[in-house]
Design an enzyme around this catalytic site. Structure first.
Site, PDB file in Angstrom:
ATOM      1  N   MET A 157       0.741  -1.196  -0.108  1.00 12.81           N
ATOM      2  CA  MET A 157       0.137   0.066  -0.008  1.00 12.81           C
ATOM      3  C   MET A 157       0.877   1.184   0.095  1.00 12.81           C
ATOM      4  SD  MET A 157      -3.286  -0.405  -0.436  1.00 12.81           S
ATOM      5  CE  MET A 157      -3.287   1.243  -0.480  1.00 12.81           C
ATOM      6  N   LYS A 158       1.866   1.242   0.716  1.00 14.55           N
ATOM      7  CA  LYS A 158       2.803   2.352   0.609  1.00 14.55           C
ATOM      8  C   LYS A 158       3.610   2.714  -0.822  1.00 14.55           C
ATOM      9  CE  LYS A 158       5.078   5.884   1.770  1.00 14.55           C
ATOM     10  NZ  LYS A 158       6.494   5.937   2.830  1.00 14.55           N
ATOM     11  N   LEU A 159       3.659   1.612  -1.445  1.00 19.52           N
ATOM     12  CA  LEU A 159       3.931   1.823  -2.858  1.00 19.52           C
ATOM     13  C   LEU A 159       2.935   2.382  -3.723  1.00 19.52           C
ATOM     14  CD1 LEU A 159       6.251  -1.348  -3.383  1.00 19.52           C
ATOM     15  CD2 LEU A 159       7.264   0.983  -3.180  1.00 19.52           C
TER      16      LEU A 159
END
Length: 278
Positions: A157-159
């Site tokens: 999700m961070k990417l």
């Protein structure tokens, strides 16, 4: 960001130990704050039940976890929380190689330096829930924690979030240069963008950087943005998903880095685009 996060943990009443790859940085921080600097990463586990790492990339994380005197060298138990932007494969490797008494959780954050200072980070945790001690740590660092259910999901999700942020950064640069080419002053152009339906929160808190990058500290470099997009493109390849806009953003970041913008803030893409020619 790590220094701001450590200050917020201290302010919330947690007993804090710090380590940095540059020893003087940790010593100076400890001298000025109510905390203790340690010699090696493994010393953190000897002192703390929860250890947070905020690192730039997979290789830095490898060195801190697996290197001599690293976190995995400890024989004590602890929960290790990786809050930097890492590849999901790296998180899987850390989980697989962690000693028996050590639990690894990926919990990267969304928010720039100011959000870290204000304890206004969004935390994306790759686990089902947190025990009360870990939840209290998350509460001291951020405004919200979203539990994503499984290891590595936070890294994914961070990417995904960062790919959107870097796309907005590129599109903002193009919109601004288009407006400026017609004779509209940069500040006025930004006023309109900021008041429009297209404005994202990052544009508001990064306004000063876009309008006068040289007068402000670097918060996130072009080189780190390029790294994010390379890792994201690799993940898309592995999962079989198309990212045409993401790859276009990556190409421009590579061009900007080759042109000498690598160590500058990602807002400098605006300056880079001003000098681009069709």
């Amino acid at each position: 960001m790590g220094q701001h996060m450590a200050r917020n943990l201290i302010a919330a009443g947690h007993e804090v130990y710090v380590w940095n790859r540059t020893a003087e940085t940790a010593k100076d921080f400890a001298k000025n704050e109510a905390c203790i600097a340690v010699v090696d990463p493994s010393d953190l586990i000897a002192q703390a039940q929860i250890v947070i790492t905020m690192l730039a990339d997979d290789s830095a994380s490898d060195a801190v976890h697996l290197g001599e005197g690293g976190l995995f060298a400890s024989t004590s138990g602890a929960t290790l929380v990786e809050m930097g932007t890492m590849s999901p494969d790296h998180i899987s490797e850390l989980v697989a190689r962690a000693p028996d008494k050590i639990r690894v959780i990926d919990a990267p954050v969304s928010g720039a330096t100011k959000a870290a200072e204000d304890a206004d980070l969004l935390i994306m945790a790759g686990c089902r829930h947190a025990d009360p001690d870990l939840a209290a740590v998350f509460d001291a660092l951020g405004r919200q924690t979203i539990y994503l259910g499984q290891s590595g999901a936070g890294a994914v999700m961070k990417l995904a979030v960062n790919s959107l942020i870097h796309g907005i950064n590129q599109t903002l640069a193009e919109a601004m240069t288009l407006a400026e080419a017609s004779g509209i002053a940069p500040a006025l152009a930004f006023d309109v963008i900021e008041a429009s339906a297209a404005c994202a929160p990052m544009l508001k808190y990064r306004r000063s950087l876009y309008l006068n990058e040289a007068e402000h500290d670097v918060t996130f470099t072009v080189a780190l943005a390029r790294k994010d997009m390379e890792v994201t493109a690799g993940l898309a390849d592995r999962l079989g998903t198309a990212m045409p806009q993401g790859r276009a953003t990556l190409a421009k970041l590579i061009d900007a880095e080759k042109a000498g913008y690598g160590a500058r803030d990602m807002a400098s893409v605006l300056d880079f685009m001003r000098k681009e020619r069709p």
